[in-house]
Design a protein around this motif. Structure first.
Motif, PDB file in Angstrom:
ATOM      1  N   CYS B 297      35.769  51.395  36.127  1.00 15.13           N
ATOM      2  CA  CYS B 297      36.595  50.282  35.661  1.00 15.13           C
ATOM      3  C   CYS B 297      36.486  50.176  34.148  1.00 15.13           C
ATOM      4  CB  CYS B 297      36.100  48.993  36.311  1.00 15.13           C
ATOM      5  SG  CYS B 297      36.824  47.499  35.640  1.00 15.13           S
ATOM      6  N   ILE B 298      37.624  50.059  33.468  1.00 14.12           N
ATOM      7  CA  ILE B 298      37.585  49.923  32.004  1.00 14.12           C
ATOM      8  C   ILE B 298      37.754  48.467  31.591  1.00 14.12           C
ATOM      9  CG2 ILE B 298      38.366  52.271  31.543  1.00 14.12           C
ATOM     10  CD1 ILE B 298      41.158  50.962  30.924  1.00 14.12           C
ATOM     11  N   ASP B 299      37.760  47.568  32.565  1.00 10.44           N
ATOM     12  CA  ASP B 299      37.816  46.147  32.262  1.00 10.44           C
ATOM     13  C   ASP B 299      39.124  45.749  31.578  1.00 10.44           C
ATOM     14  OD1 ASP B 299      36.363  43.941  32.799  1.00 10.44           O
ATOM     15  OD2 ASP B 299      35.408  43.813  30.844  1.00 10.44           O
ATOM     16  N   ARG B 302      44.283  44.441  33.998  1.00 12.48           N
ATOM     17  CA  ARG B 302      45.641  44.557  34.530  1.00 12.48           C
ATOM     18  C   ARG B 302      45.697  44.007  35.957  1.00 12.48           C
ATOM     19  NH1 ARG B 302      49.282  48.244  32.300  1.00 12.48           N
ATOM     20  NH2 ARG B 302      50.091  48.690  34.357  1.00 12.48           N
ATOM     21  N   PRO B 347      44.659  51.286  36.375  1.00 10.92           N
ATOM     22  CA  PRO B 347      44.741  52.607  35.755  1.00 10.92           C
ATOM     23  C   PRO B 347      43.598  53.514  36.186  1.00 10.92           C
ATOM     24  CG  PRO B 347      43.986  51.003  34.161  1.00 10.92           C
ATOM     25  CD  PRO B 347      44.358  50.236  35.392  1.00 10.92           C
ATOM     26  N   ILE B 350      41.024  52.436  41.214  1.00 12.68           N
ATOM     27  CA  ILE B 350      39.903  51.934  41.999  1.00 12.68           C
ATOM     28  C   ILE B 350      40.437  51.337  43.303  1.00 12.68           C
ATOM     29  CG2 ILE B 350      38.068  50.174  42.035  1.00 12.68           C
ATOM     30  CD1 ILE B 350      37.928  50.605  38.960  1.00 12.68           C
TER      31      ILE B 350
HETATM   32  S1  SF4 Z   1      42.880  47.173  36.700  1.00 12.43           S
HETATM   33 FE1  SF4 Z   1      41.249  48.549  37.401  1.00 12.43          FE
HETATM   34  S2  SF4 Z   1      40.307  49.280  35.500  1.00 12.43           S
HETATM   35 FE2  SF4 Z   1      41.508  47.482  34.959  1.00 12.43          FE
HETATM   36  S3  SF4 Z   1      40.055  45.771  35.083  1.00 12.43           S
HETATM   37 FE3  SF4 Z   1      41.076  45.905  37.067  1.00 12.43          FE
HETATM   38  S4  SF4 Z   1      39.715  47.178  38.294  1.00 12.43           S
HETATM   39 FE4  SF4 Z   1      39.123  47.498  36.166  1.00 12.43          FE
END
Ligand code: SF4
Ligand code: SF4
Lengths: 285, 367
Positions: B297-299, B302, B347, B350
């Motif tokens: 996860c890049i936080d 989205r 993106p 996950i």
């Molecule tokens: S969309 Fe995916 S990568 Fe972005 S915060 Fe949510 S879980 Fe993390």
């Protein structure tokens, strides 16, 4: 017939980490090009050196710690490019190298890499350089040309990013694609603009490349800013308020950088206070 | 153009029955009761009663009926039924609708465009029946208002429903698609406080058939996407997916994934022998399935931006992954309607919904 059985959803948006990062890099290229046009080769060397150092440092860090090499995701390139844009064109070339190493090693990977950073790596690099070599970071006085076109081509700019606020129009594309959040820039710019109006500050000294870079690229960095929707409004507003205070008593450009960095500290707190609450209308069986 | 095509009689049907009232070897007619709230959708011979694959998971007890001829029981509509009689008819007809006293009855007419268009087709084809069915539901629940939510892009359906509707019935354009499990959200989007019952336009049509025709729920409209022809098919309950796909021209190539219902929440099937059941509204065939690699996860949040329940799917997924179900609970994992919007937008690809389901199951086990 062999059928795949996997969990829903069965369609995924055409989006990836690479896409988000490289799009931001591309959105910043125009302003880098204008900077090279205005400042000449020194600016080009700074940009190239920053990006090269970023990629090399990340590779070394990940190699030595036996992690997967992730330079292809573009995040290191973006960190390098952002830091380069914050520098004045007259710095010696080892300055971006040191700054980027600090950013990649200490601000990014020491915290656990992409998605785990607490403070914006580029800004940490910048702050480190400002503290360690304040005199080297002072922009050299540049003779002003009479041909300066406000917002488009600022020959009087003192840093790479300040050469052309307009060249950062790519930010709109990122917004449109939802690659960056709109809430942070909105409250950020709105409050800066409002304060400028109240304090009767000239618009051209407010809407600089630094402000655009701050609001759209630095304050929207993912893991260093709040994830809750309301939290993001607060974050942008906080940055703006600090900038006004900082800019009023100190230096406007530095104010932008330090405000965002300071607000990064508050991110966990903001997230905690804006976390989703109970919904009374929901009927749960 | 006709919106809904009718299938020729399938060779056999597989109908889930919890407590069968018929035996192997018995002949049944169309509409004959074979279990509590379960009816045969064809006429023919019961050739087997055993545990067979069910589209929503494990195998369940089902009756296999080999069709022959087309003999139907006599359907007897009831004239002017009282609210209690309506409830009885609906229950007898095997319509899965919960009737509780309400001020408002809401019909969901939204679809998972462009993969599913069944509700849209139903409104174009059966506007009268839907309105009459809605009136019946209002009478049975004591509601004074009926509201039909229609997708904003379906202006033709909106026009037809507006031209057909009667006093006390309104239409509302909806931007969001509401799938199963999102009833509360739909209710919240339309009204705040009032007691409301939520159903679908398809169920309103079934209610009409039950009350005005005396016909139990034995067929349903299913959108087939990804076969040679994309169609809305009126399929008998129990028809194996394979027969419906053949009706639509068959597969376009070697299918990789067959999904029952929409792409966001539907269930991937291990075989095309599973039957259409009550509540099936879509069949989606995919030929090109890439297994995307999950990244950390890049936080980016989205997922947060798209969550209709205003949850923090990133926090839920990460906590579930770390077995911190207490954090999931604090961050209201129970509120998740499993709509899939978060996983769609992520993106890093996950499997957020899977992780959330896992956390929910763990928390339920703890209680
Ligand atoms: S969309 Fe995916 S990568 Fe972005 S915060 Fe949510 S879980 Fe993390
Ligand atoms: S599935 Fe994801 S987007 Fe949908 S309600 Fe649950 S957390 Fe929110």
């Amino acid at each position: 017939m062999k059928l795949v059985v996997s969990a829903p959803p069965h369609i995924r948006e055409d989006i990836s980490v690479e896409k988000i990062m490289w799009s931001a890099v591309i959105a910043l290229l125009p302003v880098a090009i204008v900077a090279v046009y205005v400042f000449g080769l020194p600016a080009l060397y700074i940009v190239l050196m920053s990006v090269f150092t970023a990629v090399l440092t990340e590779t070394i860090v990940q190699k030595t710690s036996n992690k997967r090499i992730t330079i292809r995701d573009g995040s290191a390139v973006l960190i390098g490019l952002l830091l380069a844009l914050l520098l004045p064109p007259n710095v010696p070339l080892w300055i971006p190298i040191v700054g980027v190493i600090i950013a990649i090693v200490f601000a990014k990977h020491a915290f656990g890499g992409l998605g785990h950073t607490m403070f914006n790596p580029s800004l940490i690099g910048f702050a480190f350089l400002m503290m360690a070599w304040p005199t080297l970071m002072i922009p050299a006085p540049i003779p002003r040309f009479s041909t300066t076109l406000p917002y488009v081509l600022e020959y009087g700019a003192s840093r790479l990013v300040e050469t052309s606020p307009l060249a950062m129009i790519g930010a709109l594309y990122l917004l449109y694609k939802k690659y960056i959040d709109w809430r942070i820039p909105l409250s950020f710019i709105a409050i800066v603009a409002l304060s400028a109006l109240l304090l009767r500050i000239d618009a051209s000294s407010i809407f600089t490349g630094g402000l655009i870079l701050g609001a759209f690229f630095l304050a929207t960095d993912h893991s260093t800013t709040p994830v809750t929707k309301n939290g993001r409004f607060i974050f942008g507003a906080g940055c703006a308020t600090l900038i006004i205070i900082y800019g009023h008593f100190g230096n406007y450009f530095e104010g932008i950088c330090y405000s965002i960095l300071l607000m990064n500290c508050f991110t966990p707190l903001i997230d905690r206070y804006t976390k989703p609450g109970e919904r009374s209308w929901l009927r749960r069986s | 153009m006709k919106q809904i095509t009718t299938m020729k009689m399938p060779e056999k049907v597989v109908i889930p029955v919890s407590e069968p009232l018929v035996d192997v070897g018995e002949m049944v007619k169309v509409g004959q009761k074979i279990g509590e709230g379960e009816h045969s959708s064809v006429s023919g011979e019961v050739v087997a009663i055993s545990k067979l694959p069910h589209p929503f998971g494990k195998s369940v007890l089902s009756a296999v009926i080999k069709t022959s001829g087309d003999v139907s029981v006599e359907f007897q509509p009831k004239k002017n039924p009282s609210p209690d009689e309506i409830k009885q008819i609906i229950k007898e007809a095997g319509i899965p609708a919960e009737l509780s006293p309400s001020d408002i009855v809401i019909l969901n007419g939204t679809d998972e465009k462009p993969y599913v268009t069944a509700n849209h087709a139903l409104m174009l084809e059966y506007p009268d029946e839907i309105i009459k069915g809605l009136k019946i539901l209002m009478k049975a629940t004591g509601a004074s208002r009926g509201i039909i939510g229609i997708g904003v892009s379906d202006s033709d359906a909106m026009e037809i429903m507006n031209a057909t509707r009667e006093g006390g019935i309104e239409t509302i354009p909806l931007k969001t698609t509401y799938t199963q499990g999102m009833e509360d959200l739909l209710k919240h989007a339309i009204i705040r406080d009032a007691e409301a019952m939520v159903s679908t336009v398809g169920m309103a049509k079934a209610v009409y058939d039950a009350v005005f025709m005396g016909k139990p729920l034995i067929e349903t409209v299913v959108t087939v996407t990804g076969a040679r022809e994309t169609q809305n098919v009126l399929a008998r309950i129990g028809t194996p997916l394979r027969s419906i796909i053949e009706h639509c021209g068959g597969y376009k190539g070697e299918p990789k994934k067959i999904i029952v219902n929409g792409p966001m929440t539907g269930v991937a099937q291990p075989t095309d022998e599973v039957p259409v059941i009550k509540g099936t509204y879509g069949i989606l065939i995919q030929y090109d399935v890439q297994m995307e690699e999950t990244q950390p996860c890049i936080d980016c949040a989205r997922c947060v931006d798209v969550c209709p329940m205003n949850l923090l799917p990133n926090v839920l997924a990460t906590s579930a992954d770390n077995a911190r179900f207490d954090i999931c609970a604090t961050y209201r994992v129970v509120d998740c309607v499993e709509c899939g919007a978060c996983a769609y937008a992520c993106p890093s690809k996950i499997p957020i919904v899977q992780l959330i389901k896992y956390a929910k199951a763990e928390l339920e086990g703890e209680e």
